[in-house]
Scaffold this active site. Sequence first.
Site, PDB file in Angstrom:
ATOM      1  CE  LYS A   1      -3.553   5.257  -1.493  1.00  0.00           C
ATOM      2  NZ  LYS A   1      -4.563   5.937  -2.323  1.00  0.00           N
TER       3      LYS A   1
ATOM      4  CE1 TYR B   1      -3.876   2.301   0.734  1.00  0.00           C
ATOM      5  CE2 TYR B   1      -2.454   3.233   2.433  1.00  0.00           C
ATOM      6  CZ  TYR B   1      -3.594   3.305   1.664  1.00  0.00           C
ATOM      7  OH  TYR B   1      -4.456   4.372   1.799  1.00  0.00           O
TER       8      TYR B   1
ATOM      9  CB  ALA C   1       5.103   0.344  -2.866  1.00  0.00           C
TER      10      ALA C   1
HETATM   11  P1  NAP Z   1     -13.469   3.354   1.112  1.00  0.00           P
HETATM   12  O1  NAP Z   1     -14.522   3.921   1.973  1.00  0.00           O
HETATM   13  O2  NAP Z   1     -13.110   1.921   1.212  1.00  0.00           O
HETATM   14  O3  NAP Z   1     -13.858   3.695  -0.423  1.00  0.00           O
HETATM   15  C1  NAP Z   1     -13.051   3.275  -1.457  1.00  0.00           C
HETATM   16  C2  NAP Z   1     -13.629   3.794  -2.756  1.00  0.00           C
HETATM   17  O4  NAP Z   1     -12.759   3.361  -3.831  1.00  0.00           O
HETATM   18  C3  NAP Z   1     -15.014   3.232  -3.036  1.00  0.00           C
HETATM   19  O5  NAP Z   1     -15.842   4.258  -3.552  1.00  0.00           O
HETATM   20  C4  NAP Z   1     -14.748   2.169  -4.102  1.00  0.00           C
HETATM   21  O6  NAP Z   1     -15.812   2.013  -5.019  1.00  0.00           O
HETATM   22  C5  NAP Z   1     -13.558   2.766  -4.831  1.00  0.00           C
HETATM   23  N1  NAP Z   1     -12.804   1.747  -5.564  1.00  0.00           N
HETATM   24  C6  NAP Z   1     -12.070   0.721  -5.063  1.00  0.00           C
HETATM   25  N2  NAP Z   1     -11.544  -0.001  -6.063  1.00  0.00           N
HETATM   26  C7  NAP Z   1     -11.947   0.588  -7.219  1.00  0.00           C
HETATM   27  C8  NAP Z   1     -11.723   0.305  -8.588  1.00  0.00           C
HETATM   28  N3  NAP Z   1     -10.974  -0.733  -8.982  1.00  0.00           N
HETATM   29  N4  NAP Z   1     -12.263   1.133  -9.515  1.00  0.00           N
HETATM   30  C9  NAP Z   1     -13.038   2.187  -9.129  1.00  0.00           C
HETATM   31  N5  NAP Z   1     -13.295   2.495  -7.849  1.00  0.00           N
HETATM   32  C10 NAP Z   1     -12.760   1.696  -6.903  1.00  0.00           C
HETATM   33  O7  NAP Z   1     -12.097   4.127   1.301  1.00  0.00           O
HETATM   34  P2  NAP Z   1     -11.745   5.633   1.733  1.00  0.00           P
HETATM   35  O8  NAP Z   1     -11.226   5.568   3.112  1.00  0.00           O
HETATM   36  O9  NAP Z   1     -12.855   6.550   1.405  1.00  0.00           O
HETATM   37  O10 NAP Z   1     -10.496   5.872   0.777  1.00  0.00           O
HETATM   38  C11 NAP Z   1     -10.501   6.754  -0.321  1.00  0.00           C
HETATM   39  C12 NAP Z   1      -9.055   7.032  -0.710  1.00  0.00           C
HETATM   40  O11 NAP Z   1      -8.373   7.634   0.384  1.00  0.00           O
HETATM   41  C13 NAP Z   1      -8.264   5.756  -1.040  1.00  0.00           C
HETATM   42  O12 NAP Z   1      -7.401   6.010  -2.133  1.00  0.00           O
HETATM   43  C14 NAP Z   1      -7.458   5.504   0.228  1.00  0.00           C
HETATM   44  O13 NAP Z   1      -6.288   4.773  -0.031  1.00  0.00           O
HETATM   45  C15 NAP Z   1      -7.184   6.921   0.669  1.00  0.00           C
HETATM   46  N6  NAP Z   1      -6.858   7.037   2.100  1.00  0.00           N
HETATM   47  C16 NAP Z   1      -7.760   6.655   3.063  1.00  0.00           C
HETATM   48  C17 NAP Z   1      -7.397   6.777   4.401  1.00  0.00           C
HETATM   49  C18 NAP Z   1      -8.322   6.374   5.524  1.00  0.00           C
HETATM   50  O14 NAP Z   1      -7.874   6.364   6.694  1.00  0.00           O
HETATM   51  N7  NAP Z   1      -9.581   6.062   5.261  1.00  0.00           N
HETATM   52  C19 NAP Z   1      -6.153   7.298   4.744  1.00  0.00           C
HETATM   53  C20 NAP Z   1      -5.283   7.678   3.746  1.00  0.00           C
HETATM   54  C21 NAP Z   1      -5.646   7.556   2.414  1.00  0.00           C
HETATM   55  P3  NAP Z   1     -16.771   0.699  -4.990  1.00  0.00           P
HETATM   56  O15 NAP Z   1     -17.261   0.623  -3.586  1.00  0.00           O
HETATM   57  O16 NAP Z   1     -17.830   0.952  -5.996  1.00  0.00           O
HETATM   58  O17 NAP Z   1     -15.901  -0.466  -5.378  1.00  0.00           O
END
Ligand code: NAP
Length: 246
Positions: free
Chosen positions: A158, A154, A156
């Site tokens: 990011k 993960y 790598a």
């Molecule tokens: P989340 O609630 O799990 O939502 C992930 C989203 O990504 C969902 O809308 C999902 O859509 C979509 N997704 C996953 N695989 C996909 C694909 N192959 N094609 C298109 N859409 C896809 O996660 P989140 O926490 O909101 O995370 C959003 C971003 O922030 C991510 O990039 C994550 O790495 C980053 N982030 C999150 C955190 C944290 O603590 N939450 C911290 C740092 C960074 P579907 O449900 O339709 O598959």
Amino acid sequence: MDLGISGKIVLVTGGGRGIGKAVSETFSNLGATVIINYNKNKEPAESLTKKLGNGSLCIKADVSKSADVKQMFDTVKEKFGRLDILVNNAGILKDALLMMIREEDYNSIIDINLKGPFLCMQHAAKMMLRQRSGKIINISSIIGVNGNSGQTHYSASKAGLIGLTKSAAKELGRFGITVNAVAPGFIDTDMTKDMKDEIKKDLIASTSLGRIGKPEDVAKVVLFLGSNLSDYVSGQVIGVDGCQII
Ligand code: NAP
């Protein structure tokens, strides 16, 4: 104050849930037309699209698949003829210690978290080059900046996204396109909901602000980067982590 968002066409990958949902709502509330991309979960994306109105649209596409991404951008071109803001938010997390990571999991993390934004940036840049304007915002992570045990693949993906951001910013700046990254810390979404309580407690304790982040905390910084307040900001990585020391 006019932030230059009203009337803009905004594409948010993974825009139906979590951070993406908050980003979609934030732009829409200021008068943008938001295209909400989803992959597996149609219902939340569709109901959000209905709720937002403003000509919003939801499109199914797996961002790791070039044919899906092409089709999504073809639809954007056909329906709107332009794209002003791209938010590469879609991402997945699969924690495992280095020696336990399966090759297929490594590949899917890299494909979705890094190749996905690359493919979307290629298509978006083509449209934005013609417009001589555009803003690209990539959702990286604090883990891409600092690394973390159990998250090497993960991390790598990011960290790679930060490289993609900085290089594209240099390449596209002369066409009036800005490219920036946001690096969230510990944010309250489905991605983090199943963590053990003691890990959550430790993570909260590691922030100076003493709380978990909300999706809206990230959305506000994405809004800044999509608005005219950041017209002279490019190639940057902005942390949204409550001052987390990990
Ligand atoms: P989340 O609630 O799990 O939502 C992930 C989203 O990504 C969902 O809308 C999902 O859509 C979509 N997704 C996953 N695989 C996909 C694909 N192959 N094609 C298109 N859409 C896809 O996660 P989140 O926490 O909101 O995370 C959003 C971003 O922030 C991510 O990039 C994550 O790495 C980053 N982030 C999150 C955190 C944290 O603590 N939450 C911290 C740092 C960074 P579907 O449900 O339709 O598959």
